[in-house]
Write an enzyme that holds these catalytic residues in place. Structure first.
Site: not given
Ligand code: DAT
Ligand code: MG
Length: 134
Positions: A58, A103, A92, A50, A116, A10, A127, A86, A113
């Site tokens: 967010f 991470r 996350t 997304y 992805h 990212k 994807e 993962r 973070n």
């Molecule tokens: P991951 O990337 O671990 O699969 P996710 O699919 O739940 O996590 O969310 C996608 C992205 O969105 C994540 O990498 C960072 C952002 N994100 C998720 N939850 C968040 C939050 N509570 N506050 C800010 N950013 C967030």
């Molecule tokens: Mg995800």
């Protein structure tokens, strides 16, 4: 596609010159790189990628961040690739990510973070095709 997953390095990580370190970690963990590119998502690309998160508070920050500078996109191959990857990237939120995960080592925050990884075989296929159309 149970032996393949999709990943992105990212903007926060690309900006800090971490592409080489992260690709090295991925190779050392036994993943083979099948497809690889440096690209810059438009805000519309980021919103589409997304879209599952479109109603989350967010979403705007996430899509602004993902389109602010280049990313690296790749398809990776390994047995049980989705779950193995993962495990390699960690939680996350880097505060909750296990020591040694990507991470834990590189992420700045839950929002920024560094990496992805797809969360299912089905999403890995969707994807991968988004970034590397067939
Ligand atoms: P991951 O990337 O671990 O699969 P996710 O699919 O739940 O996590 O969310 C996608 C992205 O969105 C994540 O990498 C960072 C952002 N994100 C998720 N939850 C968040 C939050 N509570 N506050 C800010 N950013 C967030
Ligand atoms: Mg995800």
């Amino acid at each position: 596609m149970s032996n393949k997953t999709f990943m992105m390095i990212k903007p926060d990580a690309v900006e800090r010159g971490l592409i080489g370190k992260i690709l090295n970690d991925i190779s050392e963990a036994g993943f083979e790189i099948i497809s690889l590119k440096l690209t810059h998502l438009s805000i519309d690309d980021a919103r589409l990628f997304y879209s599952v998160h479109k109603d989350r508070p967010f979403f705007n920050d996430l899509t602004q961040y993902m389109s602010r500078s280049p990313i690296v996109a790749a398809v990776l191959k390994k047995e049980s690739a989705v779950s193995e990857f993962r495990n390699l990237i960690g939680d996350t939120d880097p505060k909750n990510a296990k020591d040694g995960t990507i991470r834990a080592k590189y992420a700045i925050s839950k929002g920024e973070n560094s990496i992805h990884g797809s969360d299912s075989d089905e999403n890995a296929e969707i994807e991968s095709t988004f970034h590397f159309p067939k």
